[in-house]
Design a protein around this motif. Structure first.
Motif, PDB file in Angstrom:
ATOM      1  N   ILE A 189       0.851  -1.205   0.000  1.00 44.55           N
ATOM      2  CA  ILE A 189       0.000   0.000   0.000  1.00 44.55           C
ATOM      3  C   ILE A 189       0.885   1.254   0.000  1.00 44.55           C
ATOM      4  O   ILE A 189       0.656   2.190  -0.746  1.00 44.55           O
ATOM      5  N   VAL A 190       1.897   1.206   0.835  1.00 46.00           N
ATOM      6  CA  VAL A 190       2.817   2.345   0.868  1.00 46.00           C
ATOM      7  C   VAL A 190       3.481   2.539  -0.491  1.00 46.00           C
ATOM      8  O   VAL A 190       3.596   3.666  -1.000  1.00 46.00           O
ATOM      9  N   MET A 191       3.885   1.444  -1.087  1.00 52.17           N
ATOM     10  CA  MET A 191       4.534   1.558  -2.389  1.00 52.17           C
ATOM     11  C   MET A 191       3.558   2.020  -3.458  1.00 52.17           C
ATOM     12  O   MET A 191       3.931   2.726  -4.393  1.00 52.17           O
ATOM     13  N   THR A 192       2.283   1.627  -3.300  1.00 49.91           N
ATOM     14  CA  THR A 192       1.270   2.118  -4.251  1.00 49.91           C
ATOM     15  C   THR A 192       1.118   3.631  -4.126  1.00 49.91           C
ATOM     16  O   THR A 192       1.044   4.349  -5.129  1.00 49.91           O
ATOM     17  N   LEU A 193       1.108   4.078  -2.872  1.00 45.16           N
ATOM     18  CA  LEU A 193       1.035   5.537  -2.667  1.00 45.16           C
ATOM     19  C   LEU A 193       2.247   6.221  -3.284  1.00 45.16           C
ATOM     20  O   LEU A 193       2.136   7.276  -3.931  1.00 45.16           O
ATOM     21  N   LEU A 194       3.424   5.608  -3.057  1.00 42.75           N
ATOM     22  CA  LEU A 194       4.635   6.167  -3.656  1.00 42.75           C
ATOM     23  C   LEU A 194       4.538   6.149  -5.179  1.00 42.75           C
ATOM     24  O   LEU A 194       4.979   7.085  -5.855  1.00 42.75           O
ATOM     25  N   GLY A 195       3.925   5.070  -5.691  1.00 39.84           N
ATOM     26  CA  GLY A 195       3.738   4.975  -7.139  1.00 39.84           C
ATOM     27  C   GLY A 195       2.814   6.063  -7.659  1.00 39.84           C
ATOM     28  O   GLY A 195       3.015   6.611  -8.743  1.00 39.84           O
TER      29      GLY A 195
END
Lengths: 236, 284
Positions: A189-195
């Motif tokens: 989820i964090v990486m999706t936000l970063l994405g």
């Protein structure tokens, strides 16, 4: 593991095929076009406006201002191309939060298509602004020797546009996919936000670079016009 | 192969279609709406600026008119104040003059009343005094008094000298009728004789005399002949005294006029009191 949605084939007949990139692009086009049509159906010219109209006006005026800040004196002339570039790339990135969705910009075919559009649009705007000879002369500046380097620069920057966007979007999707297999909770989820952030930055970079290229191609005539309006420069 | 050229062409076409759609349904309507709004706002701002300029101009005009009005009002107020002051002063002067005139008239009236009262009192006193004197002398008249009067008449007769004696003597001698001798009472025979002798001796002639009694004479004797008169009586004294008192009262009335006019400027509340000589103090 798919690198892009190109490998998601729905229908194929000879060289014609309907893959995931095209389908997701159509869906995005449909959503953007229908959404714009619905919101702009009852535009208000008074003080009372809907939230959606305010949102669209903010987006459009922000793009308009960015184009003007880059150096294009008539932003309304370029906002169709540059603004659509930004909105398409941004929408592609934003929709990654939808499960099952794969961004079309994660396909090198899409980014290459966009880069080719920029590659074609830049000389078209340049020729429209300066004329054919005037535009072609820009390849000879500052000297004739620079002609091959200018041509290489033109091609390489187009390639860089395509690969930069593809790499960022594909890598983001790939990282999320890999992380899902390793740590299924929270971290993806964090990486999706970063994405999402990366996608917005890439959309901004892609559209601004296109604007800069167009501005570079159309700026010679503008400088000459400004110098003519300012009068002869006094010599010391 | 990461690049599918059919997909590239399709995506390029899709992008161009999306550009047209966005221009058609997004940028153009939104920019048009923004332009219309900006134009309208600019027009409203220009209109507001024009109205503001007009309002400022009207305010300046109004301020100027206000200043002029204030100046005019101040001038009118000043003029009105001056007029009121002058009118007040004039009215005060008129009122003071009227009050002075009324006061003077009142003083004059009071003086006239006092003078009339004084004169009336004086006359009444005079009449009363003389009436009392006459009555007293009349009551006191007696034979002794007649004798004294007769003696005094004879003394006077004998004391006559000069032209008066000659004129009276000529009148007695030349009179066709006897000389008339009046007295308040009947004189005794003896006194008739004394008077006749005295006349004869004084004028050296036989003087015929007719003796009469007259009650109007108060203790006196009166001899008349051919228009000439020789008399002595207390009534003569009283008449002389009455004339003297009358003359004194007339002089007193004339001298009161001058101080009264001076007192009219500052009248005193008790100025109505009579200031003339009291009746009891009237001296013969």
């Amino acid at each position: 593991m798919r690198l892009s949605a190109d490998q998601m084939i729905f229908w194929k007949h000879g060289i014609f095929k309907l893959n995931g990139t095209i389908v997701f692009t159509w869906v995005l086009m449909l959503v953007m076009a229908v959404g714009s049509k619905l919101i702009t159906r009852k535009l208000s010219t008074g003080a009372d406006r809907t939230r959606w109209q305010n949102l669209l006006e903010i987006i459009v005026t922000a793009i308009d201002k960015q184009i003007e800040d880059v150096g294009l004196s008539h932003p309304e002339k370029y906002i169709g191309f540059i603004g659509t570039l930004f909105l398409f790339v941004a929408a592609s990135s934003l929709c990654t939060i939808i499960p099952g969705y794969e961004p079309p910009t994660g396909s090198l075919s899409t980014t290459a298509a966009l880069a080719l559009c920029v590659f074609v649009a830049v000389p078209l705007f340049g020729i429209e602004e300066q004329g054919l000879s005037g535009y072609l002369k820009t390849y000879l500046k500052p000297t004739v020797i620079m002609l091959p380097f200018n041509i290489i620069s033109e091609v390489s920057r187009t390639l860089a546009l395509a690969v930069r966007l593809f790499g960022n979007m594909m890598s983001g999707a790939m990282i999320v996919a890999i992380l899902v297999t390793i740590t299924p909770f929270l971290f993806p989820i964090v990486m999706t936000l970063l994405g999402l952030l990366t996608g917005m930055v890439q959309a901004y970079i892609f559209s601004i670079l296109a604007a800069v290229y167009i501005a570079a191609a159309t700026s010679t005539r503008k400088r000459k016009t400004e110098q003519a309006e300012a009068g002869p420069v006094p010599t010391p | 192969m990461l690049i599918d050229w059919f997909t590239v062409c399709a995506q390029a076409l899709d992008f161009l279609i999306l550009v047209w759609l966005m221009k058609r349904y997004l940028y153009k309507p939104v920019l048009d709406a923004i332009n219309v709004r900006e134009t309208r706002i600019a027009a409203e701002i220009a209109d507001a600026d024009a109205k503001k300029a007009e309002a400022l101009k009207e305010r300046a005009t109004f301020q100027s008119k206000n200043d002029d009005f204030d100046k005019q009002r101040a001038a009118l107020l000043s003029k009105a104040n001056d007029d009121v002051k002058s009118a007040r002063q004039r009215l005060l002067d008129e009122a003071r003059q009227a009050a002075d005139a009324l006061s003077a008239k009142r003083q004059e009236t009071l003086r006239d009343d006092a003078r009339n009262l004084n004169q009336a009192i004086s006359r009444r006193t005079q009449q009363e005094v003389f009436g009392i004197a006459r009555k007293a002398l009349t009551d006191l008249a007696a034979s002794d008094l007649e004798e004294r009067m007769c003696a005094e008449f004879i003394r006077r007769l004998q004391a006559m000298e000069g032209e008066a004696k000659q004129a009276f003597g000529a009148a007695l001698v030349a009179a066709p009728a006897p000389a008339v001798l009046r007295s308040a009472f009947d004189l005794p025979k003896e006194q008739h004789t004394q008077i006749q002798n005295a006349l004869n001796q004084t004028f050296a002639a036989e003087i015929p005399v007719q003796f009469l009694t007259d009650t109007h004479l108060i203790s006196g004797i009166e001899l008349t002949a051919n228009g000439q008169k020789l008399a002595w009586s207390i009534a003569d004294y009283l008449v002389s005294l009455e004339h003297g008192v009358d003359e004194l009262l007339k002089q007193k009335g004339r001298t009161d006029v001058q101080p009264a006019q001076e007192r009219a400027v500052a009248p005193k509340p008790d100025s109505s009191e009579p200031s003339t000589t009291a009746p009891g103090k009237a001296s013969p």
